[in-house]
Every structure is written in C-alpha cells, then in structure tokens.
Design a protein around this motif. Structure first.
Motif, short mmCIF file in Angstrom:
data_model
loop_
_atom_site.label_atom_id
_atom_site.label_comp_id
_atom_site.label_asym_id
_atom_site.label_seq_id
_atom_site.Cartn_x
_atom_site.Cartn_y
_atom_site.Cartn_z
N GLN A 179 34.69 31.44 45.84
CA GLN A 179 35.36 31.86 44.62
C GLN A 179 36.20 33.09 44.92
O GLN A 179 35.89 33.86 45.83
CB GLN A 179 34.35 32.16 43.51
CG GLN A 179 33.32 33.21 43.88
CD GLN A 179 32.26 33.41 42.81
OE1 GLN A 179 32.30 34.38 42.07
NE2 GLN A 179 31.30 32.49 42.75
N ASP A 180 37.26 33.27 44.20
CA ASP A 180 38.12 34.43 44.41
C ASP A 180 37.42 35.69 43.91
O ASP A 180 36.96 35.74 42.76
CB ASP A 180 39.45 34.27 43.67
CG ASP A 180 40.35 33.22 44.32
OD1 ASP A 180 40.09 32.86 45.49
OD2 ASP A 180 41.31 32.77 43.66
N ARG A 181 37.34 36.68 44.78
CA ARG A 181 36.74 37.96 44.41
C ARG A 181 37.60 39.10 44.95
O ARG A 181 38.27 38.96 45.98
CB ARG A 181 35.33 38.10 45.00
CG ARG A 181 34.28 37.26 44.32
CD ARG A 181 34.01 37.69 42.88
NE ARG A 181 33.54 39.05 42.80
CZ ARG A 181 32.25 39.39 42.78
NH1 ARG A 181 31.32 38.46 42.86
NH2 ARG A 181 31.90 40.65 42.67
N ALA A 214 38.99 34.43 48.85
CA ALA A 214 38.00 33.41 48.53
C ALA A 214 36.77 33.61 49.41
O ALA A 214 36.85 33.47 50.64
CB ALA A 214 38.58 32.02 48.73
N GLN A 266 43.26 32.39 48.93
CA GLN A 266 42.81 32.41 47.55
C GLN A 266 42.78 30.99 47.02
O GLN A 266 43.58 30.14 47.42
CB GLN A 266 43.75 33.28 46.70
CG GLN A 266 43.83 34.74 47.14
CD GLN A 266 44.79 35.55 46.30
OE1 GLN A 266 45.16 35.14 45.19
NE2 GLN A 266 45.20 36.69 46.82
N LEU A 267 41.85 30.76 46.10
CA LEU A 267 41.74 29.44 45.49
C LEU A 267 42.65 29.30 44.29
O LEU A 267 43.00 28.20 43.88
CB LEU A 267 40.29 29.17 45.07
CG LEU A 267 39.25 29.23 46.20
CD1 LEU A 267 37.86 28.99 45.62
CD2 LEU A 267 39.57 28.20 47.27
N SER A 322 36.54 35.88 39.80
CA SER A 322 35.20 36.03 39.27
C SER A 322 34.75 37.49 39.39
O SER A 322 35.00 38.16 40.38
CB SER A 322 34.22 35.15 40.05
OG SER A 322 32.89 35.41 39.67
#
Length: 269
Positions: free
Chosen positions: A81-83, A119, A231-232, A237
């Motif tokens: 997940q993108d953080r 990601a 990045q997705l 998130s």
C-alpha cells in the motif's frame, strides 16, 4: 530450506499462538496485581515491575519471531500500500530516539525529502527497521551513534541503518543472513532464534528489493534496504499496523537491546 526446516517453520506459528495466549494472560494478571498508579507512587515497586515487563516483551518478541518464520518458506510478494515513508520511518526513529540515551547512544534520522510516498507493507517494514535498530543498539557502546538515513537514488528508495559499534568479522558477514546459526556463532543472550536477519532479507525480497550489509570490525556496521521507488496510486494509507497486539511497539521492537529502566512506567505510553 531443507524438508526438516520446512516442517519446523510450519510448526512454529501454532506454537507461537499458544504461547501468545499464555503470555497475554500473564501480562493481564500482572497489570492487575501491580497497577500503574501503584507503580507511579512506589519507585522500588516500579523497578521490580519493569523487570517483569522487560521479560514479557522479550518473550513476546521471541513469539512474534516464531509466527513470522512461516513467511521464510514463501516466495510470494507482499500486499503493498502507498505510505509516506518519511512519516513512518520518522515516527519509529522519534520513539526509539527517546530511549537511546538510556544506553548512552544518540539516534539520528537523516532525510532530505519532507514526503516520500512508496508502495510498502508497513507492518513488515516496521519489523525490519526495529530489528536493525535493536541490533545497532545492542552492539554500539555508550557514546556511539546510530544513524537512520532515508533517500531516493534513481529508481530505488534506500533505507540505511548505520552504527559506530563493534562491527562484524569478515567470516561472519558472509553468513549473516543464514537461518539458524550454529550455537558457537550466536550473539550473547538474549539472542532470539537466529531468524531476525533472515526475516529482514525475506521482507526486502517480498518488496521486490534487497538487503545489503557492510562492516568493519571496530568501526561499525551499515545495513541498506533497497526498495523499488514505486506507487500503486489512489489514496495514501495512514492506518498504523500494531503487530504488538496493542502494546508499546517500540518497547517490543527494542526489548532485547534496552536496559530494564526503559520499562519503568513513565516509558510505557
């Protein structure tokens, strides 16, 4: 991994689940017998309870290692997940940095970008960083420095943990990421199961990246996690994963490296 190790790794998570339940009960009863308000009023009681808390966190860390061993037999990529890595890594460094002076150490976080979206699997990345920090804290004498550096290099995001500790011998460096080191090669207790760095390497590979180590005896060590800079898309998130099951993640991640006084009630929040 040979068939015997496969069977052992498959058994570990079941054993861990039973141990975790027993530990949870012990910790709950200990908190009831020695509540926080009593500890705050009685320094001697607080010091004794801190030893109990430290043992609890060390055992929980060991149990988490047993649980995580199952992923060593898998080659599947992680769900990402993108953080914002600046926020994620910076928060860990801030919490760990508050405890570093108890060991006579300084923890520095070096990062030029104010925001770096990538990601990742946040829970796995957190475990990796805490393990590298724990090792750095354990093997760096008082007066030393631990530096965490986050940067972008071309198509990679690099997260480095460097210390000014005792370093690693050349022959040991070659087998550093092997599972289940022989007893004669183990670090002084508490040394865990010999899975920590193998798990860190698996975490790197599960991200499509790599983990590298360099060291000189008497000069210190440097570990570099290289991740694809990708990045997705969509929302970033901000959900924090708590692999400690609701307990202090920093004390858990550094339980083997910190002195007993780190577990006094004032450090529990």
């Amino acid at each position: 991994m040979n068939p015997e190790e496969n069977r052992l790794s498959a058994l570990f998570p079941d054993v861990a689940a039973q141990l975790r339940a027993a530990l949870s009960n012990l910790h709950m009863v200990a908190q009831q017998l020695v509540p926080e308000e009593r500890r705050e009023q009685d320094p001697l009681l607080d010091a004794k309870a801190a030893l109990l808390d430290q043992s609890y966190y060390q055992m929980l860390r060991l149990v988490n290692g047993l649980s995580a061993s199952a992923c060593l037999t898998s080659e599947e990529p992680f769900a990402l997940q993108d953080r914002d890595l600046v926020e994620l890594v910076g928060t860990i460094c801030e919490r760990a940095g508050d405890l570093a002076p108890l060991l006579g150490l300084e923890l520095r976080f070096v990062c030029a970008p104010e925001r770096l979206i990538c990601a990742v699997a946040p829970d796995m990345l957190e475990q990796l960083l805490y393990h590298l920090l724990s090792n750095a804290f354990k093997f760096t004498p008082a007066g030393g420095t631990v530096t965490v550096e986050l940067q972008v290099k071309g198509k990679q995001v690099q997260l480095a943990v460097e210390d000014t500790g005792r370093g690693i011998s050349e022959d040991r460096l070659e087998a550093l990421f092997d599972r289940y080191l022989q007893a004669g090669q183990r670090d002084p207790a508490p040394h865990g199961l010999g899975l920590g760095l193998a798990l860190c390497r698996r975490i790197a590979e599960g991200h499509g990246g790599a983990l590298m180590a360099s060291s000189k005896e008497g000069k210190g060590s440097r570990f570099v996690l290289a991740l694809p800079n990708r990045q997705l898309g969509g929302n970033v998130s901000d959900v924090s994963f708590d692999y400690a099951g609701g307990f202090n993640r920093t004390l858990l991640g550094l339980a083997d490296a910190l002195p007993p006084k780190a577990f006094l009630v004032r450090y529990q929040d």
